[in-house]
Scaffold this motif. Structure first.
Motif, PDB file in Angstrom:
ATOM      1  N   ALA A   1       0.835  -1.204   0.000  1.00  0.00           N
ATOM      2  CA  ALA A   1       0.000   0.000   0.000  1.00  0.00           C
ATOM      3  C   ALA A   1       0.870   1.254   0.000  1.00  0.00           C
ATOM      4  O   ALA A   1       0.553   2.244  -0.662  1.00  0.00           O
ATOM      5  CB  ALA A   1      -0.931  -0.006   1.209  1.00  0.00           C
ATOM      6  N   LYS A   2       1.978   1.191   0.724  1.00  0.00           N
ATOM      7  CA  LYS A   2       2.860   2.353   0.845  1.00  0.00           C
ATOM      8  C   LYS A   2       3.532   2.683  -0.489  1.00  0.00           C
ATOM      9  O   LYS A   2       3.818   3.845  -0.779  1.00  0.00           O
ATOM     10  CB  LYS A   2       3.914   2.069   1.914  1.00  0.00           C
ATOM     11  CG  LYS A   2       4.672   3.286   2.408  1.00  0.00           C
ATOM     12  CD  LYS A   2       5.577   2.906   3.556  1.00  0.00           C
ATOM     13  CE  LYS A   2       6.400   4.084   4.038  1.00  0.00           C
ATOM     14  NZ  LYS A   2       5.584   5.144   4.640  1.00  0.00           N
TER      15      LYS A   2
ATOM     16  N   GLY B   1     -15.779   8.207  -9.074  1.00  0.00           N
ATOM     17  CA  GLY B   1     -14.603   7.567  -9.657  1.00  0.00           C
ATOM     18  C   GLY B   1     -13.387   7.713  -8.757  1.00  0.00           C
ATOM     19  O   GLY B   1     -13.431   8.389  -7.725  1.00  0.00           O
ATOM     20  N   PRO B   2     -12.276   7.075  -9.131  1.00  0.00           N
ATOM     21  CA  PRO B   2     -11.063   7.176  -8.312  1.00  0.00           C
ATOM     22  C   PRO B   2     -10.496   8.589  -8.308  1.00  0.00           C
ATOM     23  O   PRO B   2     -10.559   9.306  -9.308  1.00  0.00           O
ATOM     24  CB  PRO B   2     -10.093   6.198  -8.996  1.00  0.00           C
ATOM     25  CG  PRO B   2     -10.598   6.070 -10.389  1.00  0.00           C
ATOM     26  CD  PRO B   2     -12.076   6.217 -10.308  1.00  0.00           C
ATOM     27  N   ARG B   3      -9.936   8.980  -7.181  1.00  0.00           N
ATOM     28  CA  ARG B   3      -9.310  10.292  -7.035  1.00  0.00           C
ATOM     29  C   ARG B   3      -7.858  10.097  -6.592  1.00  0.00           C
ATOM     30  O   ARG B   3      -7.507   9.063  -6.036  1.00  0.00           O
ATOM     31  CB  ARG B   3     -10.040  11.126  -5.982  1.00  0.00           C
ATOM     32  CG  ARG B   3     -11.473  11.449  -6.331  1.00  0.00           C
ATOM     33  CD  ARG B   3     -12.132  12.260  -5.230  1.00  0.00           C
ATOM     34  NE  ARG B   3     -13.496  12.670  -5.579  1.00  0.00           N
ATOM     35  CZ  ARG B   3     -14.250  13.422  -4.799  1.00  0.00           C
ATOM     36  NH1 ARG B   3     -13.790  13.828  -3.632  1.00  0.00           N
ATOM     37  NH2 ARG B   3     -15.468  13.764  -5.178  1.00  0.00           N
ATOM     38  N   VAL B   4      -7.039  11.100  -6.808  1.00  0.00           N
ATOM     39  CA  VAL B   4      -5.655  11.051  -6.338  1.00  0.00           C
ATOM     40  C   VAL B   4      -5.657  10.993  -4.814  1.00  0.00           C
ATOM     41  O   VAL B   4      -6.272  11.823  -4.152  1.00  0.00           O
ATOM     42  CB  VAL B   4      -4.872  12.302  -6.806  1.00  0.00           C
ATOM     43  CG1 VAL B   4      -3.468  12.302  -6.219  1.00  0.00           C
ATOM     44  CG2 VAL B   4      -4.815  12.345  -8.328  1.00  0.00           C
ATOM     45  N   ARG B   5      -4.975   9.986  -4.267  1.00  0.00           N
ATOM     46  CA  ARG B   5      -4.937   9.848  -2.811  1.00  0.00           C
ATOM     47  C   ARG B   5      -3.760   8.985  -2.390  1.00  0.00           C
ATOM     48  O   ARG B   5      -3.158   8.285  -3.213  1.00  0.00           O
ATOM     49  CB  ARG B   5      -6.244   9.236  -2.280  1.00  0.00           C
ATOM     50  CG  ARG B   5      -6.451   7.762  -2.619  1.00  0.00           C
ATOM     51  CD  ARG B   5      -7.811   7.308  -2.135  1.00  0.00           C
ATOM     52  NE  ARG B   5      -8.060   5.894  -2.335  1.00  0.00           N
ATOM     53  CZ  ARG B   5      -7.783   4.944  -1.449  1.00  0.00           C
ATOM     54  NH1 ARG B   5      -7.206   5.257  -0.299  1.00  0.00           N
ATOM     55  NH2 ARG B   5      -8.057   3.678  -1.698  1.00  0.00           N
ATOM     56  N   ASP B   6      -3.456   9.014  -1.133  1.00  0.00           N
ATOM     57  CA  ASP B   6      -2.379   8.223  -0.554  1.00  0.00           C
ATOM     58  C   ASP B   6      -2.978   6.947   0.021  1.00  0.00           C
ATOM     59  O   ASP B   6      -3.881   6.997   0.855  1.00  0.00           O
ATOM     60  CB  ASP B   6      -1.686   9.040   0.538  1.00  0.00           C
ATOM     61  CG  ASP B   6      -0.483   8.317   1.114  1.00  0.00           C
ATOM     62  OD1 ASP B   6      -0.125   7.252   0.588  1.00  0.00           O
ATOM     63  OD2 ASP B   6       0.097   8.816   2.097  1.00  0.00           O
ATOM     64  N   HIS B   7      -2.485   5.787  -0.414  1.00  0.00           N
ATOM     65  CA  HIS B   7      -3.021   4.507   0.057  1.00  0.00           C
ATOM     66  C   HIS B   7      -2.364   4.023   1.347  1.00  0.00           C
ATOM     67  O   HIS B   7      -2.776   3.012   1.907  1.00  0.00           O
ATOM     68  CB  HIS B   7      -2.832   3.436  -1.022  1.00  0.00           C
ATOM     69  CG  HIS B   7      -3.693   3.643  -2.227  1.00  0.00           C
ATOM     70  ND1 HIS B   7      -4.960   3.120  -2.349  1.00  0.00           N
ATOM     71  CD2 HIS B   7      -3.477   4.334  -3.375  1.00  0.00           C
ATOM     72  CE1 HIS B   7      -5.478   3.472  -3.508  1.00  0.00           C
ATOM     73  NE2 HIS B   7      -4.600   4.209  -4.148  1.00  0.00           N
TER      74      HIS B   7
END
Length: 206
Positions: A41-42, A90-96
């Motif tokens: 995930a990182k 929908g998907p957005r820019v993000r930190d997983h």
């Protein structure tokens, strides 16, 4: 726990005592699973993105009269049901990335080392030095030792000749001890630690 120390010519050069609290723990798959998920995930970029209704380019002129058409009361071509309209949810820019405590991450690394030791796939190498930096010659050495898929962890620094020769060998990774991690340990069949790596890991994980 005692293991033989091997040389690259497959001969033995003595024995080494491994710390039970690092190499002899109970193997818990749930800890390893959480740690691998944390690592993967990182490393995800999280740059997936689609355009939503406010971001697409389309007319906002009311294109059908409010009453009498027999259809819906549309006011914008940007709506999701029209071709070229924005995507909903929908998907957005993000930190997983998510959090795991240092204590848990240390336990996971100990568990991964213990898993390799329990399976008999942990090898201690006298040193990982190879002056003849040719991949062909190192492949011959690995074939003699029976290493098809291996992670080799050295001490503070990796020998330059050894790293250069191993660079193009499939399913072989070479890391300094500071780079030792659960995912790379589990993805290779054999774990090879130099004496320097064992000392550094025991000092790091106590």
């Amino acid at each position: 726990m005692k293991l033989d120390i091997l040389k690259l010519d497959a001969s033995k050069s003595g024995k080494i005592d491994l710390a039970e609290d690092i190499f002899g723990l109970e193997v818990r798959r749930d800890i390893l699973h959480r740690m691998v998920n944390w690592q993967l995930a990182k490393r995800r970029a999280g740059t997936h993105k689609v355009k939503e209704k406010s971001e697409v380019s389309a007319t906002t002129k009311k294109f059908v009269r409010q009453k009498g058409s027999g259809g819906a009361r549309h006011g914008s071509r940007k709506a999701a049901q029209f071709r070229g309209g924005g995507t909903v949810h929908g998907p957005r820019v993000r930190d997983h990335a998510h959090d795991l405590t240092k204590k848990f991450r240390k336990l996971a690394l100990k568990t991964a080392l213990s898993a390799k030791a329990k399976d008999g796939k942990l090898i201690v190498l006298d040193n990982a030095e190879f002056s003849d930096a040719k991949t062909k010659n190192l492949v011959a050495v690995f074939n003699k030792l029976g290493w098809k898929s291996a992670l080799i962890i050295d001490g503070a620094q990796v020998n330059e000749g050894f790293a250069r020769a191993a660079r193009n060998i499939p399913q072989v990774d070479v890391l300094p001890q500071i780079g030792a991690n659960v995912y790379d340990i589990l993805r290779r069949d054999t774990l090879v630690l130099t004496k320097g790596a064992v000392e550094a890991l025991e000092a790091r994980l106590k």
